[in-house]
Design an enzyme around this catalytic site. Structure first.
Site, PDB file in Angstrom:
ATOM      1  N   ASP A 166      -2.061  13.148   6.392  1.00 34.43           N
ATOM      2  CA  ASP A 166      -0.605  13.018   6.314  1.00 34.43           C
ATOM      3  C   ASP A 166       0.025  12.955   7.702  1.00 34.43           C
ATOM      4  O   ASP A 166       0.936  12.158   7.949  1.00 34.43           O
ATOM      5  CB  ASP A 166      -0.005  14.176   5.515  1.00 34.43           C
ATOM      6  CG  ASP A 166      -0.307  14.103   4.032  1.00 34.43           C
ATOM      7  OD1 ASP A 166      -0.918  13.110   3.573  1.00 34.43           O
ATOM      8  OD2 ASP A 166       0.065  15.056   3.317  1.00 34.43           O
ATOM      9  N   GLY A 180       2.845   4.032  -1.501  1.00 29.96           N
ATOM     10  CA  GLY A 180       3.109   4.469  -2.862  1.00 29.96           C
ATOM     11  C   GLY A 180       1.808   4.606  -3.623  1.00 29.96           C
ATOM     12  O   GLY A 180       0.735   4.721  -3.046  1.00 29.96           O
ATOM     13  N   HIS A 200      -3.852   5.578   5.353  1.00 35.25           N
ATOM     14  CA  HIS A 200      -3.620   6.854   4.669  1.00 35.25           C
ATOM     15  C   HIS A 200      -4.372   6.892   3.341  1.00 35.25           C
ATOM     16  O   HIS A 200      -5.021   7.891   3.015  1.00 35.25           O
ATOM     17  CB  HIS A 200      -2.117   7.049   4.462  1.00 35.25           C
ATOM     18  CG  HIS A 200      -1.735   8.366   3.888  1.00 35.25           C
ATOM     19  ND1 HIS A 200      -1.277   8.504   2.607  1.00 35.25           N
ATOM     20  CD2 HIS A 200      -1.741   9.616   4.428  1.00 35.25           C
ATOM     21  CE1 HIS A 200      -1.011   9.780   2.378  1.00 35.25           C
ATOM     22  NE2 HIS A 200      -1.282  10.479   3.465  1.00 35.25           N
ATOM     23  N   ASP A 201      -4.303   5.803   2.573  1.00 30.36           N
ATOM     24  CA  ASP A 201      -5.051   5.723   1.312  1.00 30.36           C
ATOM     25  C   ASP A 201      -6.545   5.892   1.563  1.00 30.36           C
ATOM     26  O   ASP A 201      -7.234   6.610   0.830  1.00 30.36           O
ATOM     27  CB  ASP A 201      -4.803   4.387   0.606  1.00 30.36           C
ATOM     28  CG  ASP A 201      -3.422   4.274  -0.012  1.00 30.36           C
ATOM     29  OD1 ASP A 201      -2.657   5.268   0.018  1.00 30.36           O
ATOM     30  OD2 ASP A 201      -3.104   3.178  -0.525  1.00 30.36           O
ATOM     31  N   GLY A 261      -1.436   3.775  -5.443  1.00 31.98           N
ATOM     32  CA  GLY A 261      -2.387   2.667  -5.456  1.00 31.98           C
ATOM     33  C   GLY A 261      -2.183   1.730  -4.283  1.00 31.98           C
ATOM     34  O   GLY A 261      -1.572   2.071  -3.287  1.00 31.98           O
ATOM     35  N   TYR A 283       0.777  -1.245   0.000  1.00 34.27           N
ATOM     36  CA  TYR A 283       0.000   0.000   0.000  1.00 34.27           C
ATOM     37  C   TYR A 283       0.807   1.293   0.000  1.00 34.27           C
ATOM     38  O   TYR A 283       0.246   2.348  -0.301  1.00 34.27           O
ATOM     39  CB  TYR A 283      -0.982   0.016   1.178  1.00 34.27           C
ATOM     40  CG  TYR A 283      -2.177  -0.840   0.877  1.00 34.27           C
ATOM     41  CD1 TYR A 283      -3.255  -0.330   0.165  1.00 34.27           C
ATOM     42  CD2 TYR A 283      -2.211  -2.177   1.240  1.00 34.27           C
ATOM     43  CE1 TYR A 283      -4.333  -1.122  -0.162  1.00 34.27           C
ATOM     44  CE2 TYR A 283      -3.286  -2.978   0.920  1.00 34.27           C
ATOM     45  CZ  TYR A 283      -4.343  -2.443   0.220  1.00 34.27           C
ATOM     46  OH  TYR A 283      -5.409  -3.234  -0.115  1.00 34.27           O
TER      47      TYR A 283
END
Length: 138
Positions: free
Chosen positions: A105, A45, A63-64, A47, A43
């Site tokens: 973030d 990076g 985070h995604d 996508g 996960y």
């Protein structure tokens, strides 16, 4: 695919949010986010798919998911304000989008710092094709 993320970071310039996120990562981990977190696990990076491999990868999954919940925002390019003192990151004033992106973030950077002890170098530049488990929902 993740190489594109690294290129995007470099092309955004010094004002881009991804570089702000990189700075937060440096504050919390004393590591440069680009080599250490830009292509880690399934996960971290661009996508993501499969199951997070460890606690650090789960930080990226969360985070995604945080970014996915933002509507009408550009989390990878919007600029936000923040400060830090004694290793504590504080998101500053700004639009609702800027505040939410900063918080996504900040939480991820804190998570990375909290999980430094379980970071595995073998998961750096982890190939996507090995992430075959069914993906979790946010």
């Amino acid at each position: 695919m993740r190489t594109l993320w690294i290129v995007a970071v470099l092309l955004v310039g010094v004002e881009g949010n991804l570089l702000q996120f990189n700075k937060m990562i440096k504050i919390m981990t004393r590591k440069n986010g680009i080599p250490y977190y830009s292509s880690y696990g399934c996960y971290c990076g661009w996508g993501g798919q499969g199951q997070p491999l460890d606690a650090t990868d789960r930080c990226c999954f969360v985070h995604d998911c945080c970014y996915e919940k933002l509507t009408d925002c550009s989390p990878k390019t919007d600029i936000y304000s923040y400060s830090w003192k004694s290793g504590v990151i504080i998101c500053g004033e700004g639009t609702p989008c800027e505040k939410q992106i900063c918080e996504c973030d900040r939480v991820a950077a804190v998570c990375f710092g909290a999980n430094l002890g379980t970071y595995k170098k073998s998961y750096m530049f982890y190939p996507d094709f090995l992430c075959t488990e069914p993906s979790e929902k946010c």
